[in-house]
Design a protein around this motif. Structure first.
Motif, PDB file in Angstrom:
ATOM      1  N   THR A  65     107.175  27.130  33.361  1.00 30.16           N
ATOM      2  CA  THR A  65     107.446  27.607  31.995  1.00 30.16           C
ATOM      3  C   THR A  65     106.462  28.657  31.496  1.00 30.16           C
ATOM      4  O   THR A  65     106.747  29.346  30.512  1.00 30.16           O
ATOM      5  CB  THR A  65     107.409  26.429  30.996  1.00 30.16           C
ATOM      6  OG1 THR A  65     106.084  25.849  31.030  1.00 30.16           O
ATOM      7  CG2 THR A  65     108.429  25.372  31.355  1.00 30.16           C
ATOM      8  N   GLY A  66     105.304  28.756  32.153  1.00 29.66           N
ATOM      9  CA  GLY A  66     104.316  29.725  31.679  1.00 29.66           C
ATOM     10  C   GLY A  66     103.418  29.165  30.588  1.00 29.66           C
ATOM     11  O   GLY A  66     102.542  29.858  30.080  1.00 29.66           O
ATOM     12  N   CYS A  67     103.651  27.909  30.191  1.00 25.30           N
ATOM     13  CA  CYS A  67     102.746  27.271  29.227  1.00 25.30           C
ATOM     14  C   CYS A  67     101.517  26.803  29.998  1.00 25.30           C
ATOM     15  O   CYS A  67     101.634  26.380  31.147  1.00 25.30           O
ATOM     16  CB  CYS A  67     103.401  26.042  28.589  1.00 25.30           C
ATOM     17  SG  CYS A  67     104.961  26.380  27.769  1.00 25.30           S
ATOM     18  N   SER A  68     100.362  26.850  29.360  1.00 23.60           N
ATOM     19  CA  SER A  68      99.162  26.388  30.058  1.00 23.60           C
ATOM     20  C   SER A  68      99.144  24.856  30.091  1.00 23.60           C
ATOM     21  O   SER A  68      99.780  24.199  29.271  1.00 23.60           O
ATOM     22  CB  SER A  68      97.910  26.903  29.346  1.00 23.60           C
ATOM     23  OG  SER A  68      97.720  26.209  28.131  1.00 23.60           O
ATOM     24  N   ARG A  69      98.392  24.292  31.035  1.00 28.63           N
ATOM     25  CA  ARG A  69      98.301  22.830  31.122  1.00 28.63           C
ATOM     26  C   ARG A  69      97.652  22.250  29.872  1.00 28.63           C
ATOM     27  O   ARG A  69      97.976  21.150  29.455  1.00 28.63           O
ATOM     28  CB  ARG A  69      97.499  22.433  32.365  1.00 28.63           C
ATOM     29  CG  ARG A  69      98.275  22.707  33.645  1.00 28.63           C
ATOM     30  CD  ARG A  69      97.663  21.996  34.818  1.00 28.63           C
ATOM     31  NE  ARG A  69      97.677  20.548  34.607  1.00 28.63           N
ATOM     32  CZ  ARG A  69      97.066  19.671  35.383  1.00 28.63           C
ATOM     33  NH1 ARG A  69      96.385  20.096  36.419  1.00 28.63           N
ATOM     34  NH2 ARG A  69      97.121  18.392  35.127  1.00 28.63           N
ATOM     35  N   ARG A  70      96.736  23.034  29.290  1.00 25.24           N
ATOM     36  CA  ARG A  70      96.069  22.598  28.057  1.00 25.24           C
ATOM     37  C   ARG A  70      97.075  22.482  26.907  1.00 25.24           C
ATOM     38  O   ARG A  70      97.043  21.536  26.141  1.00 25.24           O
ATOM     39  CB  ARG A  70      94.976  23.617  27.691  1.00 25.24           C
ATOM     40  CG  ARG A  70      93.689  22.961  27.214  1.00 25.24           C
ATOM     41  CD  ARG A  70      92.643  24.006  26.897  1.00 25.24           C
ATOM     42  NE  ARG A  70      92.362  24.065  25.482  1.00 25.24           N
ATOM     43  CZ  ARG A  70      91.974  25.145  24.840  1.00 25.24           C
ATOM     44  NH1 ARG A  70      91.848  26.292  25.470  1.00 25.24           N
ATOM     45  NH2 ARG A  70      91.712  25.110  23.559  1.00 25.24           N
ATOM     46  N   GLN A  71      97.969  23.507  26.833  1.00 24.94           N
ATOM     47  CA  GLN A  71      99.020  23.457  25.802  1.00 24.94           C
ATOM     48  C   GLN A  71      99.881  22.215  25.991  1.00 24.94           C
ATOM     49  O   GLN A  71     100.151  21.482  25.047  1.00 24.94           O
ATOM     50  CB  GLN A  71      99.918  24.694  25.903  1.00 24.94           C
ATOM     51  CG  GLN A  71      99.342  25.932  25.237  1.00 24.94           C
ATOM     52  CD  GLN A  71     100.257  27.130  25.389  1.00 24.94           C
ATOM     53  OE1 GLN A  71     100.705  27.442  26.490  1.00 24.94           O
ATOM     54  NE2 GLN A  71     100.534  27.813  24.303  1.00 24.94           N
ATOM     55  N   LEU A  72     100.302  21.987  27.252  1.00 23.84           N
ATOM     56  CA  LEU A  72     101.164  20.843  27.558  1.00 23.84           C
ATOM     57  C   LEU A  72     100.502  19.547  27.107  1.00 23.84           C
ATOM     58  O   LEU A  72     101.139  18.686  26.493  1.00 23.84           O
ATOM     59  CB  LEU A  72     101.438  20.793  29.068  1.00 23.84           C
ATOM     60  CG  LEU A  72     102.787  21.365  29.521  1.00 23.84           C
ATOM     61  CD1 LEU A  72     103.014  22.756  29.034  1.00 23.84           C
ATOM     62  CD2 LEU A  72     102.899  21.311  31.043  1.00 23.84           C
ATOM     63  N   GLN A  73      99.206  19.436  27.412  1.00 24.46           N
ATOM     64  CA  GLN A  73      98.479  18.217  27.045  1.00 24.46           C
ATOM     65  C   GLN A  73      98.396  18.069  25.528  1.00 24.46           C
ATOM     66  O   GLN A  73      98.634  16.996  24.972  1.00 24.46           O
ATOM     67  CB  GLN A  73      97.074  18.269  27.647  1.00 24.46           C
ATOM     68  CG  GLN A  73      96.410  16.891  27.671  1.00 24.46           C
ATOM     69  CD  GLN A  73      94.937  16.961  28.026  1.00 24.46           C
ATOM     70  OE1 GLN A  73      94.494  17.942  28.639  1.00 24.46           O
ATOM     71  NE2 GLN A  73      94.187  15.947  27.651  1.00 24.46           N
ATOM     72  N   TYR A  74      98.098  19.197  24.861  1.00 25.76           N
ATOM     73  CA  TYR A  74      97.982  19.205  23.399  1.00 25.76           C
ATOM     74  C   TYR A  74      99.305  18.791  22.755  1.00 25.76           C
ATOM     75  O   TYR A  74      99.336  17.973  21.841  1.00 25.76           O
ATOM     76  CB  TYR A  74      97.571  20.616  22.950  1.00 25.76           C
ATOM     77  CG  TYR A  74      97.364  20.779  21.463  1.00 25.76           C
ATOM     78  CD1 TYR A  74      96.304  20.167  20.802  1.00 25.76           C
ATOM     79  CD2 TYR A  74      98.238  21.563  20.708  1.00 25.76           C
ATOM     80  CE1 TYR A  74      96.112  20.319  19.443  1.00 25.76           C
ATOM     81  CE2 TYR A  74      98.052  21.730  19.338  1.00 25.76           C
ATOM     82  CZ  TYR A  74      96.981  21.103  18.718  1.00 25.76           C
ATOM     83  OH  TYR A  74      96.802  21.260  17.364  1.00 25.76           O
ATOM     84  N   TRP A  75     100.397  19.329  23.277  1.00 24.27           N
ATOM     85  CA  TRP A  75     101.721  19.006  22.710  1.00 24.27           C
ATOM     86  C   TRP A  75     102.101  17.554  22.980  1.00 24.27           C
ATOM     87  O   TRP A  75     102.789  16.939  22.176  1.00 24.27           O
ATOM     88  CB  TRP A  75     102.785  19.973  23.256  1.00 24.27           C
ATOM     89  CG  TRP A  75     102.517  21.401  22.876  1.00 24.27           C
ATOM     90  CD1 TRP A  75     101.679  21.836  21.878  1.00 24.27           C
ATOM     91  CD2 TRP A  75     103.055  22.577  23.472  1.00 24.27           C
ATOM     92  NE1 TRP A  75     101.657  23.202  21.826  1.00 24.27           N
ATOM     93  CE2 TRP A  75     102.500  23.695  22.798  1.00 24.27           C
ATOM     94  CE3 TRP A  75     103.958  22.819  24.519  1.00 24.27           C
ATOM     95  CZ2 TRP A  75     102.812  25.005  23.119  1.00 24.27           C
ATOM     96  CZ3 TRP A  75     104.269  24.130  24.831  1.00 24.27           C
ATOM     97  CH2 TRP A  75     103.701  25.207  24.145  1.00 24.27           C
TER      98      TRP A  75
END
Lengths: 182, 182
Positions: free
Chosen positions: B46-56
């Protein structure tokens, strides 16, 4: 008894007159360039929170004209600074991220410096449009046909931007603010 | 010597055939509903960072279908989850704030639930428009005339939204991802 009443009425009239003169001075846009506002006043006028103002000072986004170091209590915003605050407030209120709003502000400073002049004469500020696309930000003069093509054919976001509106909003807010303090 | 070469060529052909079959299985959109991706894979696709995924996950914005607690290593995203990630990624990439993107995602879930179905048939997803105005967010079916009036007459921002595009992007990315792992 009658003399006392007359005195009260006369005092009232004189006080009102002074108020009007003072207000007149404050509204005189040619004097606006030498008017400064504290952080609390700037917050009340623009609708930005004091925390935002402090954050933007620290980040160097909008640095008040007086005491540019952003520290201590001697922080004063010029009308030009207030216009910048109004721009940030507007862009954030329509849902843009802090980074996008900041980048747009920087582009506006370059493309339309007269936007941030207290006495920008009405009609001189051309309509603009902020063109958003994935990981790209552009600022162009507003063009109805181009705007329509962009949104309708290319399905890309568009933020119309009116400097006139920002000026009008600020002066409305300043009027309200001055009415409150008198 | 010749026998060995033939053997190598044959092995190669058989391996290619297996690859094609496996790829076919992965591409089979009717099977997509039972395909799951790790956090690292979801990030790559998806191009989302792993940090974003974790935050979400922590914020409850996009919670993977398997292990909804969002903790530990057993985090798996369904294709439906990937579609949600693609929507967030798109809205953030055009400059919207996290809050605006999250609110838009929630409205999309309500207004167009088929957007998040792995097998949403093409042409079923109507174009939408996200209507931004100061401190207000709306989602409506796309209407060219209304869009033009809004931008041109009222000077208000508009974000066209195409579910078709999100689906197309995701399936393109999935293809690229599968080509990389084989």
């Amino acid at each position: 008894m009658i003399h006392k009443s007359i005195l009260i009425i006369l005092t009232h009239i004189v006080f009102k007159k002074i108020k009007t003169i003072l207000k007149g001075l404050l509204y005189n846009q040619s004097d606006m360039e030498n008017t400064f506002f504290s952080s609390t006043e700037a917050s009340k006028i623009t609708g930005c929170s004091r925390r935002q103002l402090q954050y933007w000072r620290e980040k160097g986004v909008i640095v008040p004209t007086v005491n540019a170091s952003g520290k201590g209590r001697n922080v004063y915003y010029s009308v030009s600074d207030l216009l910048e605050l109004m721009v940030m407030e507007y862009l954030l209120s329509v849902g843009l991220s802090f980074e996008t709003a900041q980048e747009s502000l920087e582009m506006l400073r370059k493309k339309q410096p007269e936007l941030f002049k207290a006495n920008a004469s009405s009609g001189k500020l051309k309509r603009l449009m902020i063109l958003l696309s994935p990981n790209q930000l552009e600022l162009a003069e507003y063009d109805a046909e181009e705007a329509f093509l962009r949104v309708n054919r290319h399905g890309l976001p568009l933020i119309p931007f009116s400097g006139e509106m920002i000026h009008r909003h600020l002066y409305d807010n300043l009027k309200r603010f001055n009415n409150e303090i008198f």
